[in-house]
Design a protein around this motif. Structure first.
Motif, PDB file in Angstrom:
ATOM      1  N   TYR A  22       0.769  -1.076  -0.258  1.00  0.00           N
ATOM      2  CA  TYR A  22      -0.397   0.247  -0.413  1.00  0.00           C
ATOM      3  C   TYR A  22       1.195   1.245  -0.090  1.00  0.00           C
ATOM      4  O   TYR A  22       2.003   1.367   0.422  1.00  0.00           O
ATOM      5  CB  TYR A  22      -1.013  -0.396   1.858  1.00  0.00           C
ATOM      6  N   TRP A  23       0.511   2.362  -0.681  1.00  0.00           N
ATOM      7  CA  TRP A  23       0.646   3.829  -0.910  1.00  0.00           C
ATOM      8  C   TRP A  23       0.051   4.867   0.181  1.00  0.00           C
ATOM      9  O   TRP A  23      -0.900   4.708  -0.337  1.00  0.00           O
ATOM     10  CB  TRP A  23       1.303   3.825  -1.929  1.00  0.00           C
ATOM     11  N   GLN A  24       0.922   5.530   0.939  1.00  0.00           N
ATOM     12  CA  GLN A  24      -0.081   6.589   1.284  1.00  0.00           C
ATOM     13  C   GLN A  24      -0.161   7.828   0.497  1.00  0.00           C
ATOM     14  O   GLN A  24       1.608   8.210   0.054  1.00  0.00           O
ATOM     15  CB  GLN A  24       0.240   6.978   2.634  1.00  0.00           C
ATOM     16  N   LEU A  25      -1.476   8.466   0.066  1.00  0.00           N
ATOM     17  CA  LEU A  25      -0.697   9.968  -0.145  1.00  0.00           C
ATOM     18  C   LEU A  25      -1.327  10.306   0.345  1.00  0.00           C
ATOM     19  O   LEU A  25      -1.785  10.624   1.412  1.00  0.00           O
ATOM     20  CB  LEU A  25      -1.913   9.474  -1.380  1.00  0.00           C
ATOM     21  N   ASN A  26      -0.276  12.028   0.648  1.00  0.00           N
ATOM     22  CA  ASN A  26      -0.976  13.074   1.393  1.00  0.00           C
ATOM     23  C   ASN A  26      -2.337  14.329   0.781  1.00  0.00           C
ATOM     24  O   ASN A  26      -2.838  13.634  -0.317  1.00  0.00           O
ATOM     25  CB  ASN A  26       0.243  13.966   1.335  1.00  0.00           C
ATOM     26  N   ALA A  27      -2.895  14.783   0.907  1.00  0.00           N
ATOM     27  CA  ALA A  27      -3.719  15.135   0.817  1.00  0.00           C
ATOM     28  C   ALA A  27      -3.382  15.696  -0.762  1.00  0.00           C
ATOM     29  O   ALA A  27      -4.817  15.138  -1.764  1.00  0.00           O
ATOM     30  CB  ALA A  27      -4.096  16.390   1.391  1.00  0.00           C
TER      31      ALA A  27
END
Length: 86
Positions: free
Chosen positions: A29-34
């Motif tokens: 998984y990858w976290q994308l900022n806003a």
């Protein structure tokens, strides 16, 4: 160009405008900022980079010079990881 999520990918929005992109094939998984999450949402809605850039520039005119590069960079990364199809 018709940008869509790959069949094995899901996106979960965060409370702060961010998103988590999950590759269900391998559990990565990858976290994308806003900002990244907004770009992804627009890419999926607009289906192309031109209209995505235009929508972002309308919302953030002071960042107009940086937006096209940011959109292209995120799209290239998502494509490299097999998370979107074009």
């Amino acid at each position: 160009m018709n940008i869509t999520l790959a069949d094995h990918v899901s996106v979960v929005p965060g409370e702060d405008g961010s998103s988590v992109v999950l590759d269900q094939r391998n559990g990565r998984y990858w976290q994308l900022n806003a900002t990244g999450a907004m770009i992804l949402r627009l890419l999926l809605r607009e289906r192309n980079t031109r209209d995505t850039v235009r929508a972002l520039v309308e919302r953030h005119p002071t960042a107009a010079e940086r937006i096209p590069g940011d959109v292209e960079t995120l799209l290239a990364t998502l494509r490299e990881r097999g998370l979107v199809t074009v």
